[in-house]
Design a protein around this motif. Structure first.
Motif, PDB file in Angstrom:
ATOM      1  N   GLU A 132       0.587   3.913  -2.797  1.00 32.01           N
ATOM      2  CA  GLU A 132       0.293   5.265  -2.744  1.00 32.01           C
ATOM      3  C   GLU A 132       1.298   6.472  -3.193  1.00 32.01           C
ATOM      4  O   GLU A 132       1.195   7.442  -3.655  1.00 32.01           O
ATOM      5  N   ARG A 170      -4.801   0.770  -4.946  1.00 32.75           N
ATOM      6  CA  ARG A 170      -4.935   1.205  -3.698  1.00 32.75           C
ATOM      7  C   ARG A 170      -6.371   0.952  -2.880  1.00 32.75           C
ATOM      8  O   ARG A 170      -6.396   0.608  -1.668  1.00 32.75           O
ATOM      9  N   LEU A 175       0.739  -1.058   0.041  1.00 30.22           N
ATOM     10  CA  LEU A 175       0.092  -0.079  -0.014  1.00 30.22           C
ATOM     11  C   LEU A 175       0.876   1.067  -0.147  1.00 30.22           C
ATOM     12  O   LEU A 175       0.470   2.119  -0.737  1.00 30.22           O
TER      13      LEU A 175
END
Length: 590
Positions: free
Chosen positions: A173, A354, A169
């Protein structure tokens, strides 16, 4: 298991060997005798920070060696071999040198390694607990780590999966932020690529064309000179005006030798070779004549070639040294342009990824939290039971596992996850805040350890926690450096009893000043200090039963020959005997 520890020129210890074994080993001695140096030596052996000030005065360097039995430690054996070391007869020697000038060196299984490698190899072997570790236990991170250790393999597997997904993640991001933040730069780069690719496409260069045109331009520019040279060569080979030429001269030579062939075979062979040469001269003369005929002056073609070369040169000034390099740049540029033109698609793909990862993390975080809740209940009961055995019969430890809610995912309070329909703050370790609470007496409110526990209570909570965690098999050896500080009386006896219980499943080494604790030892080592008037030295001596009575007497009353102190010491040893493991006596060494 750590079998032997050899120390030389460290602090007040000149040279000593500490022989260890299974069970509980205690180290005692007068204040300042050097008990803490044993823990310092272990710290160095585990890759701890070296302090040149710990080198004995006048010595060039301090050295610590440890002999580790690795028969049942497959992971440790693998780490040693990966570091280049060897396991001999099931044992590994770890070593550390600290120079007085500050330089430090380390060895693993005979191989010289960086200190960081020594730390990586040795860290799983020993857990060292001192009074400073009581303060470490007050930190939320340490409390969460203790709970996760107690949770065992299922919780560890969930934690590992969550951490891996969290790392994914973070990367996603970060990439998304870079793509969105660099949209303007990407658009500018795309425009530049379109312009450059348009220039290349309009010229339409061919592989190797620049070299071919350069050669043609040179040939066209010197056509008259080349034609003159070709005509001169043709006349020399085969003259049309009857002048002596190469063909006629060769023919004359062949005829002369051919006329005497019958007198000498060698002359005939030479005549044959001249015949071959005549044929070759005829072919060359024809080729030269054809070359001369092909050399026509063509100003229009020369101008076209020069113009084409100028177009190619404009490309090589910008996009490569040669046309082949220009074509390679155009190929790479076209691929990059496709990537840049798909910025919106990339953003959409990254946002989708995401959101998918966040959803998976939310589910994992919920599972992890539930596992921690269950483990927290079990660990709280286990530690509370241990505290009952440590003269805190009314104490209760509870472990609170909580989360911090956030109103929306956009709340500027760090990353958030949607778990069971609510947004909660999340991090690399999950969504849980873990806090140990202690109610020291019946009816008392449970309070955080840093607010409601005294030094003695903290010592017993930490010991109770380690005993509870011992079944997890996290490390084979525990070292306690005066963790019984602030404890006395009946509580001290119970501390000794619980250390003895821990020693049934792990190797335990304790530096203590309490005779009640020392009485439970399977092996008692005393640090003796001597002073010749100029230099103080310390040595480690394993005690016999009689010596143990004398040492416990000193610890009880400050004197070794007090009858009442000896009687009390004997009473302590007799009371502790059933709790000790049945281990053979070790020979005395200094």
């Amino acid at each position: 298991m750590l079998e032997e520890l050899r120390i030389s020129q460290l602090g007040v210890i000149e040279s000593s060997t500490l022989e260890l074994g299974p069970g509980l080993t205690v180290i005692t001695g007068e204040t300042g005798a050097g008990k803490t140096m044993v823990v310092t030596a272990l710290g160095l052996l585990l890759g701890g920070r070296a302090d040149s000030g710990a080198v004995r005065s006048g010595a060039k360097q301090a050295r610590v060696e440890g002999v580790v039995t690795a028969r049942d430690l497959d992971g440790f054996r693998g780490a040693v071999e990966d570091a280049g070391g060897e396991v001999e007869d099931g044992q590994v020697v770890l070593a550390r040198n600290v120079a007085a000038q500050g330089r430090s060196r380390a060895w693993v299984g005979g191989a010289s390694v960086p200190v960081t490698t020594l730390a990586d190899v040795a860290e799983p072997l020993v857990a060292v607990h001192g009074q400073s570790d009581q303060h470490r236990l007050l930190r939320a991170g340490a409390q969460r780590a203790s709970l996760d250790r107690f949770g065992g393999e299922p919780l560890a597997a969930t934690t590992s999966s969550y951490a891996a997904l969290w790392a994914e993640l973070v990367v996603t991001e970060r990439t998304l932020a870079e793509v969105v933040g660099s949209a303007r730069e990407r658009a500018r780069e795309a425009d530049q690529l379109r312009f450059g690719l348009g220039e290349v496409e309009s010229v339409d260069p061919q592989p190797g064309e620049d070299a071919e045109l350069a050669a043609e331009e040179t040939r066209l520019g010197f056509a008259d000179t080349l034609r003159t040279a070709a005509e001169t060569a043709r006349e020399a080979l085969s003259s049309e005006e009857g002048a002596p030429d190469a063909l006629a001269t060769t023919s004359t030579a062949r005829q002369a030798l051919d006329g005497v062939r019958e007198h000498d075979p060698a002359a005939g062979e030479l005549a044959d070779r001249l015949t071959e040469l005549g044929h070759l001269l005829v072919d060359v003369a024809g080729d030269v004549a054809s070359y001369a005929a092909s050399l026509d002056t063509d100003p229009a073609r020369l101008a076209a070639v020069s113009e084409r070369r100028a177009s190619l040169t404009a490309l090589t000034r910008k996009y490569g040294e040669t046309i082949d390099e220009v074509l390679a740049w155009a190929e790479d540029g076209a691929k990059r342009l496709l990537d840049l033109e798909d910025t919106d698609g990339q953003i959409a793909e990254l946002e989708s990824r995401r959101d998918r990862i966040r959803a998976e993390l939310g589910e994992l975080a919920g599972t992890l939290s539930a596992q921690r809740q269950e483990a927290a209940h079990r660990l709280g009961v286990a530690v509370s039971d241990e505290l009952t055995s440590l003269a805190m019969p009314h104490a209760t430890v509870t472990i609170a596992v909580s989360q911090q809610d956030t109103p929306t995912p956009e709340t500027p309070a760090g990353p958030q996850l949607l778990v069971d329909g609510r947004w909660v703050r999340a991090g690399v370790h999950g969504i849980d805040d873990v806090e140990f609470l202690l109610a020291a007496n019946t009816g008392a409110d449970a309070r955080p350890l840093h607010k409601g526990a005294s030094g003695g209570e903290l010592s017993r909570v930490m010991l109770a926690l380690e005993v509870s965690l011992a079944e997890t098999g996290s490390v084979p050896t525990f070292v306690f450096d005066e963790v019984d500080a602030g404890v006395g009386g009946k509580a001290a006896i119970e501390v000794g009893r619980r250390l003895a219980a821990l020693a049934r499943t792990s190797q335990v080494l304790v530096v203590t000043h309490l005779p009640q604790v020392a009485a439970y030892a399977d092996r008692h080592v005393v640090v003796h200090k001597s002073n010749d008037g100029t230099v103080t030295t310390s040595g480690l001596v394993s005690l016999t039963d009689d010596d143990r009575e004398r040492e416990l007497s000193r610890m009880l009353a400050g004197v070794e020959d007090s009858d009442s102190a000896r009687a009390h010491a004997r009473e302590l040893l007799d009371a502790a005997a059933p709790e000790r493991a049945c281990l053979p006596e070790r020979p005395t060494r200094g």
